[in-house]
Design an enzyme around this catalytic site. Structure first.
Site, PDB file in Angstrom:
ATOM      1  N   ASN A   1      38.045 -32.536 -10.324  1.00 56.95           N
ATOM      2  CA  ASN A   1      38.036 -32.625  -8.866  1.00 56.95           C
ATOM      3  C   ASN A   1      38.435 -31.310  -8.204  1.00 56.95           C
ATOM      4  O   ASN A   1      39.462 -30.731  -8.552  1.00 56.95           O
ATOM      5  CB  ASN A   1      39.001 -33.720  -8.407  1.00 56.95           C
ATOM      6  CG  ASN A   1      38.573 -35.110  -8.852  1.00 56.95           C
ATOM      7  OD1 ASN A   1      37.601 -35.279  -9.576  1.00 56.95           O
ATOM      8  ND2 ASN A   1      39.302 -36.110  -8.417  1.00 56.95           N
TER       9      ASN A   1
ATOM     10  N   GLY B   1      41.877 -29.891  -9.579  1.00 61.86           N
ATOM     11  CA  GLY B   1      41.195 -28.863 -10.380  1.00 61.86           C
ATOM     12  C   GLY B   1      41.165 -27.484  -9.744  1.00 61.86           C
ATOM     13  O   GLY B   1      40.819 -26.505 -10.410  1.00 61.86           O
TER      14      GLY B   1
ATOM     15  N   ASP C   1      37.443 -41.325  -3.187  1.00 64.98           N
ATOM     16  CA  ASP C   1      38.550 -40.668  -3.883  1.00 64.98           C
ATOM     17  C   ASP C   1      39.863 -41.349  -3.480  1.00 64.98           C
ATOM     18  O   ASP C   1      40.150 -41.483  -2.291  1.00 64.98           O
ATOM     19  CB  ASP C   1      38.560 -39.185  -3.480  1.00 64.98           C
ATOM     20  CG  ASP C   1      39.433 -38.325  -4.383  1.00 64.98           C
ATOM     21  OD1 ASP C   1      39.726 -38.763  -5.510  1.00 64.98           O
ATOM     22  OD2 ASP C   1      39.793 -37.211  -3.966  1.00 64.98           O
TER      23      ASP C   1
END
Length: 285
Positions: A231, A211, A86
């Site tokens: 995410n 998210g 990430d």
């Protein structure tokens, strides 16, 4: 790469099926067990997100993939699992993650002008694709704080998004459209008009960062407008921290780390399963 798979197939399938696959960030062994358990119980594909900071904390990229691959085996995991870097900060970091067995990476060159972003992303894509790994890139800037890095929101430009997808040949596009890392103050304001335009213009699987804390009606709309990867990190950290505080508050004699850290696992699993249902990925493995 062991049993791990890239994100490409799972995201393209999600795009056709109008659902999204969750990226749930892992921080340690318990986190990984909890999320894999949720994925298996929900029969959902899953992306295990690993930030550079979390990878360092866990002992490096090799430790992460060794742990995940061992758990896939010992937990009898049958659903598709990707391990994804990430916000990779450089070609070197992305290469190191892929060489250690990561099946997917995000290269975040969003702070650079678009020409530079595309050029640098292309190099990562060439290496990743030669090893069977998938690549996510970012255009615009997702706001908030993650891993100690704070930034403001800068909306993605639709034409730049189109160029990134076509020229760099990425597998997933994180187009910044108002979401932030960490907690939201009030209801998030996502740019749905821009989202729809970018989705139609690029045809690429879109990624929604930050998210956690976005209301369901907005999540559903984001999926309708091409988001296939969402995410989640903050929400899982919050439910785990709440449970851990309760454990310590209710027993001042507890000192076994397994009894302090362990109970929160079931809260992570429950929160992950709820997200999988919300994203529509349950039963899609």
């Amino acid at each position: 790469m062991g049993q791990l798979v890239s994100m490409t197939e799972m995201l393209n399938k999600a795009l056709k099926g109008k659902y999204a696959v969750g990226q749930f960030n892992i921080n340690n062994l318990e986190w990984t067990q909890a999320i894999l358990q949720a994925a298996e119980e929900e029969k959902s594909p899953v992306i295990l997100g690993v930030s550079e900071g979390a990878a360092k904390y866990m002992g490096g990229f090799k430790v992460v993939t060794a742990m995940v691959n061992a758990l896939l085996d010992t937990m009898n995991i049958t659903v598709p699992v990707a391990v994804h870097l990430d916000h990779g900060s450089s070609l070197e970091t992305c290469t190191a993650a892929i060489d250690a067995g990561f099946s997917s990476v995000m290269i975040d060159n969003s702070k650079f002008p678009i020409e530079e972003n595309i050029k640098a992303t292309k190099t990562v894509v060439e290496y990743a694709h030669s090893k069977g790994a998938s690549v996510e890139a970012e255009v615009g800037t997702v706001g908030g704080t993650e891993d100690g890095v704070t930034g403001g929101v800068m909306y993605a430009d639709p034409e730049e998004c189109k160029r990134m997808v076509e020229e760099a040949k990425i597998d997933a596009l994180a187009a910044a459209l108002g979401s932030v890392h960490g907690d939201y103050e009030g209801e998030p304001k996502l740019g749905f008009d821009e989202m729809k335009e970018i989705s139609e213009l690029t045809g690429a699987p879109l990624v929604l960062h930050g998210g956690s804390g976005i209301p369901t009606h907005q999540i559903k709309k984001a999926i309708e407008y091409g988001h296939t990867k969402i995410n989640v990190n903050t929400e899982l950290q919050q439910v785990w921290a709440k449970r851990t505080r309760e454990v310590i508050a209710n027993d001042d004699k507890v000192y076994d780390p397994r009894k302090i850290v362990g109970p929160g696992k079931e809260n992570i699993t429950a929160a992950t399963k709820a997200k999988m249902k919300e994203f529509g990925s349950s039963g899609q493995a």
